[in-house]
Write a protein that holds these residues in place. Structure first.
Motif, PDB file in Angstrom:
ATOM      1  N   GLN A 289       0.850  -1.184   0.000  1.00 24.29           N
ATOM      2  CA  GLN A 289       0.000   0.000   0.000  1.00 24.29           C
ATOM      3  C   GLN A 289       0.883   1.231   0.000  1.00 24.29           C
TER       4      GLN A 289
ATOM      5  N   ASN B  75       0.682   5.439   0.269  1.00 24.63           N
ATOM      6  CA  ASN B  75      -0.086   6.641   0.600  1.00 24.63           C
ATOM      7  C   ASN B  75       0.867   7.822   0.531  1.00 24.63           C
TER       8      ASN B  75
ATOM      9  N   THR C 278       0.879  12.293   0.199  1.00 25.08           N
ATOM     10  CA  THR C 278       0.121  13.546   0.212  1.00 25.08           C
ATOM     11  C   THR C 278       1.099  14.692   0.003  1.00 25.08           C
TER      12      THR C 278
ATOM     13  N   SER D 113      -3.610  13.950  -2.871  1.00 26.43           N
ATOM     14  CA  SER D 113      -3.360  12.658  -2.232  1.00 26.43           C
ATOM     15  C   SER D 113      -3.396  11.540  -3.264  1.00 26.43           C
TER      16      SER D 113
ATOM     17  N   ASN E 237      -3.413   7.281  -3.158  1.00 30.15           N
ATOM     18  CA  ASN E 237      -3.475   6.032  -2.399  1.00 30.15           C
ATOM     19  C   ASN E 237      -3.540   4.894  -3.413  1.00 30.15           C
TER      20      ASN E 237
ATOM     21  N   THR F  78      -3.175   0.501  -3.795  1.00 31.50           N
ATOM     22  CA  THR F  78      -3.084  -0.792  -3.141  1.00 31.50           C
ATOM     23  C   THR F  78      -2.819  -1.857  -4.199  1.00 31.50           C
TER      24      THR F  78
END
Length: 180
Positions: free
Chosen positions: A32, A34, A36, A41, A43, A45
């Protein structure tokens, strides 16, 4: 066919042969990400399985010259065995295609399961509206990319063979989230 090469039409556990391939992947994992930066942002997976094998039953029909007049077939049939010395994995028309281990394929894969990109307006701009405390724009994609050598439709099917199994769908959505 028995291990000694003789043919039989009666099933027996004594004649069963272990192919050495795993239906269930002995290795699986995910990643994963993440990130910012200034209201933007990302994200992502990823998931993957390694060491999984499937019987590509669709290939049995697509690469079977016996179905040429009944169904669509693959262009791989241009490689069909025609004369001694031909090197191919597709038997000649004179030989019936049998359900065999040649249809077992490595179904290991890595898939981008979820990707979300969003942008949140800065608070100083929201304060000027006088009524919003948050505004976020986003786009989401599911099952966007799959990396595999499996030639079937979807290596993630939960079965030992893939005949007619529906693949995971690609999904896209966009939205606005407003907080008052």
């Amino acid at each position: 066919e028995r291990p000694d090469g003789t043919l039989t039409s009666t099933y027996s556990d004594d004649d069963a042969q272990f192919t050495g391939y795993n239906r269930y992947a002995p290795w699986s994992g995910g990643l994963q990400l993440n990130a910012t930066w200034r209201g933007l942002s990302l994200n992502a997976t990823f998931s993957g399985v390694f060491g999984k094998y499937l019987i590509n039953n669709d290939k049995f029909f697509l690469e079977n010259p016996n179905f040429i007049d009944e169904a669509n077939v693959t262009t791989n049939l241009f490689n069909i065995w025609t004369k001694p010395g031909d090197v191919t994995d597709i038997p000649g028309v004179q030989y019936p295609v049998e359900f065999s281990s040649r249809f077992i394929e490595n179904a290991s894969f890595v898939r981008l399961k979820n990707l979300q990109i969003s942008y949140s307006l800065p608070q100083h701009l929201l304060d000027k509206t006088g009524f919003m405390s948050g505004l976020r724009l986003y786009a989401i994609g599911r099952n966007l990319l799959t990396f595999t050598n499996y030639s079937g439709i979807d290596p993630e099917v939960d079965s030992n063979l893939t005949l007619g199994a529906y693949p995971n769908t690609k999904q896209y959505s966009v939205g606005i989230e407003i907080t008052f």
